[in-house]
Design an enzyme around this catalytic site. Structure first.
Site, PDB file in Angstrom:
ATOM      1  N   ARG A 104      -0.554  -9.534  12.895  1.00 51.05           N
ATOM      2  CA  ARG A 104      -1.136  -8.428  12.113  1.00 51.05           C
ATOM      3  C   ARG A 104      -1.991  -8.976  10.969  1.00 51.05           C
ATOM      4  NH1 ARG A 104       3.923  -5.330  10.465  1.00 51.05           N
ATOM      5  NH2 ARG A 104       2.506  -3.845   9.520  1.00 51.05           N
TER       6      ARG A 104
ATOM      7  N   ARG B 114      11.178  -2.074  10.658  1.00 50.96           N
ATOM      8  CA  ARG B 114      10.147  -1.831  11.675  1.00 50.96           C
ATOM      9  C   ARG B 114      10.102  -2.993  12.654  1.00 50.96           C
ATOM     10  NH1 ARG B 114       4.716  -0.140   8.511  1.00 50.96           N
ATOM     11  NH2 ARG B 114       3.832  -1.287  10.254  1.00 50.96           N
TER      12      ARG B 114
ATOM     13  N   ARG C 219      11.501  -5.603   4.093  1.00 53.81           N
ATOM     14  CA  ARG C 219      11.007  -4.219   4.107  1.00 53.81           C
ATOM     15  C   ARG C 219      11.919  -3.330   4.952  1.00 53.81           C
ATOM     16  NH1 ARG C 219       4.901  -2.311   4.990  1.00 53.81           N
ATOM     17  NH2 ARG C 219       4.985  -3.176   7.091  1.00 53.81           N
TER      18      ARG C 219
ATOM     19  N   ARG D  32      -9.534   0.784   8.819  1.00 53.79           N
ATOM     20  CA  ARG D  32      -9.110  -0.593   9.073  1.00 53.79           C
ATOM     21  C   ARG D  32     -10.177  -1.387   9.807  1.00 53.79           C
ATOM     22  NH1 ARG D  32      -3.238   0.318   8.915  1.00 53.79           N
ATOM     23  NH2 ARG D  32      -2.028  -1.500   9.497  1.00 53.79           N
TER      24      ARG D  32
ATOM     25  N   LYS E 278       0.827  -1.216   0.000  1.00 56.36           N
ATOM     26  CA  LYS E 278       0.000   0.000   0.000  1.00 56.36           C
ATOM     27  C   LYS E 278       0.858   1.263   0.000  1.00 56.36           C
ATOM     28  CE  LYS E 278      -2.262  -0.985   3.836  1.00 56.36           C
ATOM     29  NZ  LYS E 278      -1.629  -2.273   4.220  1.00 56.36           N
TER      30      LYS E 278
HETATM   31  P1  AMP Z   1       0.793   0.446   9.188  1.00 48.58           P
HETATM   32  O1  AMP Z   1       2.011   1.269   8.997  1.00 48.58           O
HETATM   33  O2  AMP Z   1      -0.368   0.907   8.356  1.00 48.58           O
HETATM   34  O3  AMP Z   1       1.069  -1.035   9.020  1.00 48.58           O
HETATM   35  O4  AMP Z   1       0.347   0.646  10.721  1.00 48.58           O
HETATM   36  C1  AMP Z   1       1.192   0.270  11.790  1.00 48.58           C
HETATM   37  C2  AMP Z   1       0.377   0.115  13.065  1.00 48.58           C
HETATM   38  O5  AMP Z   1      -0.253   1.362  13.386  1.00 48.58           O
HETATM   39  C3  AMP Z   1      -0.762  -0.881  12.992  1.00 48.58           C
HETATM   40  O6  AMP Z   1      -0.341  -2.217  13.227  1.00 48.58           O
HETATM   41  C4  AMP Z   1      -1.691  -0.352  14.086  1.00 48.58           C
HETATM   42  O7  AMP Z   1      -1.194  -0.662  15.376  1.00 48.58           O
HETATM   43  C5  AMP Z   1      -1.565   1.149  13.908  1.00 48.58           C
HETATM   44  N1  AMP Z   1      -2.544   1.679  12.908  1.00 48.58           N
HETATM   45  C6  AMP Z   1      -2.257   2.299  11.733  1.00 48.58           C
HETATM   46  N2  AMP Z   1      -3.381   2.654  11.091  1.00 48.58           N
HETATM   47  C7  AMP Z   1      -4.413   2.229  11.866  1.00 48.58           C
HETATM   48  C8  AMP Z   1      -5.834   2.278  11.737  1.00 48.58           C
HETATM   49  N3  AMP Z   1      -6.432   2.841  10.692  1.00 48.58           N
HETATM   50  N4  AMP Z   1      -6.566   1.741  12.745  1.00 48.58           N
HETATM   51  C9  AMP Z   1      -5.988   1.194  13.836  1.00 48.58           C
HETATM   52  N5  AMP Z   1      -4.666   1.098  14.011  1.00 48.58           N
HETATM   53  C10 AMP Z   1      -3.868   1.614  13.039  1.00 48.58           C
END
Ligand code: AMP
Length: 210
Positions: A167, A156, A123, A88, A13
């Site tokens: 996840r 990360r 990554r 999400r 994404k």
């Molecule tokens: P990402 O970089 O999108 O993979 O997000 C990393 C982490 O941030 C996720 O595993 C969640 O803990 C939190 N997070 C990011 N976006 C959301 C969202 N829209 N709703 C809930 N948690 C989020």
């Protein structure tokens, strides 16, 4: 144009959002990047989000909706935006609708869990500007250094295999039902992973222009 990029963690994404943002001249909003910056700065928001993020759980809908409401009110979003990693949950999607936030397309990036597990180890991300790389598929020009801002790239913590597994489970339970939510609204555009970043962005752009 208002777009959502929907997909599992590691589906690509962030990478596709960066390409589409340049192509369509609209900003990308990544709640993950906003939250990581908050954790790094030690702000109140960061303190609230840190534990959830490290374990691979979701941050509360309330926090996310606050972030999105503030960010979409900024002037650069007036002509459109790409949301990466949000909504999400059905709760987040419903809250956006209640706030009058509508989408032209919801691009669902379809990648198998097996492919994701293989990819995640490679990554790398920029802790400063949020740019995303992959050691094989999207390498930076200089090894370990961000092309955009020159910072040192990191892995990360939540990309560790066990955390990726949780996840993915959270994705299937909480996020995947959004496909039906948006399909029933006539805006879902499923895109199969094409095996390379360039081929996948070409496929997305083609579908958006149809
Ligand atoms: P990402 O970089 O999108 O993979 O997000 C990393 C982490 O941030 C996720 O595993 C969640 O803990 C939190 N997070 C990011 N976006 C959301 C969202 N829209 N709703 C809930 N948690 C989020």
């Amino acid at each position: 144009m208002n777009l959502i990029l929907l997909g599992a963690p590691g589906a690509g994404k962030g990478t596709q959002a960066a390409i589409l943002a340049k192509e369509l001249s609209i900003p990308t909003i990544s709640t993950g990047n906003i939250l990581r910056a908050a954790v790094a700065s030690g702000s109140e928001l960061g303190k609230q989000a840190k534990a959830c993020m490290e374990s691979g759980a979701l941050v509360s809908d309330e926090i996310i909706i606050g972030i999105i409401r503030d960010r979409l009110a900024e002037p650069d979003c007036a002509k459109g935006y790409i949301l990466d990693g949000v909504p999400r949950t059905i709760g987040q999607a419903e809250a956006m609708e209640e706030n009058g936030i509508k989408f032209d397309y919801v691009v669902s990036m379809e990648v198998s869990d097996e492919t994701i597990m293989e990819r995640m180890g490679g990554r790398r991300v920029c802790p400063k500007c949020g740019a995303t790389y992959h050691v094989v598929a999207v390498p930076p020009k200089r090894d370990g250094i961000c092309d955009e801002c020159g910072s040192e790239l990191i892995t990360r913590k939540d990309d560790a295999p066990e955390t990726v597994k949780s996840r993915l489970a959270v994705y299937h339970k909480e996020t995947e039902p959004l496909k039906e939510f948006y399909r029933s609204r006539g805006v879902l555009v499923p895109v199969e992973d094409q095996g390379s970043v360039e081929a996948t962005s070409a496929a997305i752009l083609k579908l958006l222009k149809e």
